[in-house]
Design an enzyme around this catalytic site. Structure first.
Site, short mmCIF file in Angstrom:
data_model
loop_
_atom_site.label_atom_id
_atom_site.label_comp_id
_atom_site.label_asym_id
_atom_site.label_seq_id
_atom_site.Cartn_x
_atom_site.Cartn_y
_atom_site.Cartn_z
N ARG A 154 -11.75 -7.83 5.96
CA ARG A 154 -12.00 -6.77 4.99
C ARG A 154 -11.95 -7.40 3.59
NH1 ARG A 154 -7.42 -2.63 6.74
NH2 ARG A 154 -8.10 -1.48 4.88
N LYS A 208 -1.01 -3.62 12.97
CA LYS A 208 -0.68 -2.20 12.85
C LYS A 208 -1.90 -1.34 12.52
CE LYS A 208 0.69 -2.21 7.93
NZ LYS A 208 -0.23 -1.17 7.48
N ASP A 209 -2.96 -1.95 12.03
CA ASP A 209 -4.17 -1.20 11.69
C ASP A 209 -5.19 -1.15 12.82
OD1 ASP A 209 -3.26 -0.64 9.14
OD2 ASP A 209 -4.19 -2.40 8.24
N ARG A 214 4.48 8.76 9.77
CA ARG A 214 5.64 8.02 10.26
C ARG A 214 6.63 7.76 9.13
NH1 ARG A 214 7.20 2.97 9.56
NH2 ARG A 214 5.23 2.40 8.54
N ARG A 215 6.10 7.28 8.00
CA ARG A 215 6.96 7.01 6.86
C ARG A 215 7.51 8.30 6.26
NH1 ARG A 215 2.84 2.48 4.55
NH2 ARG A 215 3.83 0.63 5.45
N ARG A 235 -3.94 6.85 -0.52
CA ARG A 235 -4.64 5.89 0.32
C ARG A 235 -5.27 4.81 -0.53
NH1 ARG A 235 -8.83 7.33 3.88
NH2 ARG A 235 -8.64 5.11 4.31
N ASN A 277 -6.03 0.18 -0.71
CA ASN A 277 -5.33 -1.07 -0.50
C ASN A 277 -4.11 -1.16 -1.42
OD1 ASN A 277 -6.20 -2.08 -3.09
ND2 ASN A 277 -8.17 -2.63 -2.18
N VAL A 278 -3.38 -2.26 -1.32
CA VAL A 278 -2.12 -2.37 -2.09
C VAL A 278 -2.36 -2.17 -3.57
CG1 VAL A 278 -0.29 -3.95 -2.78
CG2 VAL A 278 -1.01 -3.86 -0.38
N THR A 307 -4.82 -0.68 -5.12
CA THR A 307 -5.24 0.69 -5.40
C THR A 307 -4.06 1.64 -5.41
OG1 THR A 307 -7.42 0.32 -4.43
CG2 THR A 307 -6.69 2.60 -4.58
N ARG A 308 -3.18 1.48 -4.45
CA ARG A 308 -2.01 2.37 -4.39
C ARG A 308 -1.07 2.14 -5.57
NH1 ARG A 308 -0.41 3.30 1.98
NH2 ARG A 308 -2.49 2.96 2.82
N CYS A 328 -3.94 6.28 15.74
CA CYS A 328 -3.71 5.61 14.47
C CYS A 328 -2.83 6.40 13.52
CB CYS A 328 -5.04 5.36 13.82
SG CYS A 328 -5.95 6.86 13.57
#
Length: 293
Positions: free
Chosen positions: A10, A82-83, A128-129, A146, A148-149, A151-152, A237
Site C-alpha cells: 500500500r 491484523k489487516d 475492539r479498542r 480512519r 493511515n497513521v 492522517t489520523r 475484519c
C-alpha cells in the site's frame, strides 16, 4: 535462481516501511538479489468517510495487491497481518510471518493536552479498542476516525478529538513512539489478532530466495492460534473480537476476547498449553467464552 523481485505495498508511509523491512531481510539473506517496491492505493485507503464494516471489511486493503500478485505484476505482497481477512486465497498463501514487533496498543493525546478528562473524545475506528478502552475511560466518548497513521494524527490535531489509539508496532516502525502518552498492557487491551506481525504473501509453489530468513516460527504459531480463535467466532475484519498469543519454549499462552452482540457485553479469558496445539487451544478458549452467554 531469481535475481530480481517486486514487492507490492500500500502507499502509506507505514506500509512502505513494512515492505522495506522484508526487502532488507531478503537482500541480506540473498546477496546479489535486487528488490523494488511497487506501491498502490487500495479501495480501503480511498474510502475514509465510512466504517470498514459498512464498505466490505479488511479485504478492501488487500484485493488490489492480490490481483497484482495473481497477474504477475508483483512477486510478493507485505501486509500487517491484523489487516488481512480470515480467508486467504489458496493460490496466494502466506509464505512468511516476520518477527513480531511490540503488539500493544498506545494512546496518543492531542498536542497541548496533558490528560484525558471527563467528556473527552477518543478517536477510534476499532470496536475492539473502543470496548476495552471504554472500561478504562468510562467518562469519555468515542468517535470514528480512519486513515493511515499520519492522517489520523492530522485529524487528532485539527478535528474534535482529544486522543486516539494506535498500534504501537506501527509507531515504532515509523520512529514515532515518542508521541505515545500511554501504552496499554495486553491485559488492559487485548490486541487484534496478528498485531505486530507482518505477513508475506506469494504465489503457491514459487520459491523465493532468502524467504526462510524472514519467517519466524514463533510468529507463525502465534498467528495461527490467534486467527483460529477469531475464525471460530466468525470474527470478520470489524468484529470486536481480540486474540493474543505468546510463546515460551514449547508453551503457548492465548488471551482472547469475545463480544456478544445481543447483550452488548464482552468476556475475556486465557488458556495455555503446548504450542503445537495452539489452534486447538484457541478454539477451546473461544468456545468457552462464547458459552458464557
Amino acid at each position: 535462481m531469481r535475481t530480481h523481485l517486486k514487492i507490492g505495498s500500500r502507499e502509506s508511509a507505514l506500509a512502505v516501511r513494512q515492505a522495506e523491512i522484508v526487502k532488507e531481510a531478503l537482500e541480506k539473506a540473498s546477496p546479489g538479489l535486487t528488490i523494488e517496491i511497487v506501491t498502490m492505493k487500495t479501495t480501503g485507503d480511498k474510502i475514509l468517510h465510512k466504517s470498514l464494516e459498512k464498505i466490505g471489511g479488511k479485504g478492501l486493503f488487500v484485493k488490489e495487491l492480490d490481483r497484482a500478485l495473481l497477474n504477475g505484476d508483483i512477486d510478493l505482497s507485505v501486509h500487517s497481518l491484523k489487516d488481512m481477512p480470515m480467508e486467504i486465497p489458496k493460490e496466494l498463501p502466506v509464505i512468511a510471518y516476520t518477527n513480531r514487533e511490540d503488539p500493544r496498543d498506545a494512546l496518543i493525546l492531542k498536542p497541548g493536552i496533558q490528560d484525558l478528562k471527563e467528556g473527552g473524545i477518543i478517536g477510534s475506528s476499532s470496536r475492539r479498542r473502543s470496548l476495552q478502552a471504554g472500561k478504562l475511560y468510562p467518562k469519555c466518548s468515542f468517535k470514528n476516525i480512519r486513515g493511515n497513521v499520519q492522517t489520523r494524527l492530522f485529524k487528532l490535531e485539527h478535528e474534535e478529538y482529544d486522543a486516539t489509539i494506535l498500534a504501537l508496532a506501527g509507531l515504532k516502525r515509523l520512529g514515532m513512539e515518542g508521541l505515545v502518552s500511554r501504552i496499554f498492557s495486553v491485559d488492559e487491551m487485548i490486541p487484534s489478532a496478528g498485531q505486530g506481525i507482518l505477513a508475506v504473501q506469494g504465489r503457491k509453489g514459487e520459491k523465493i530466495p532468502g524467504i526462510e530468513a524472514v519467517d519466524c516460527s514463533d510468529s507463525r504459531f502465534a498467528a495461527k492460534a490467534e486467527r483460529g480463535f477469531v475464525r471460530y467466532l466468525n470474527g470478520g475484519c470489524t468484529s470486536p473480537v481480540a486474540a493474543y498469543a505468546e510463546t515460551s519454549g514449547n508453551e503457548i499462552r492465548i488471551r482472547g476476547l469475545y463480544y456478544h452482540e445481543e447483550t452488548g457485553q464482552f468476556e475475556a479469558g486465557m488458556i495455555s498449553g503446548e504450542k503445537h496445539k495452539g489452534e486447538i487451544l484457541a478454539e477451546r478458549l473461544a468456545r468457552s467464552l462464547k458459552g458464557r452467554f
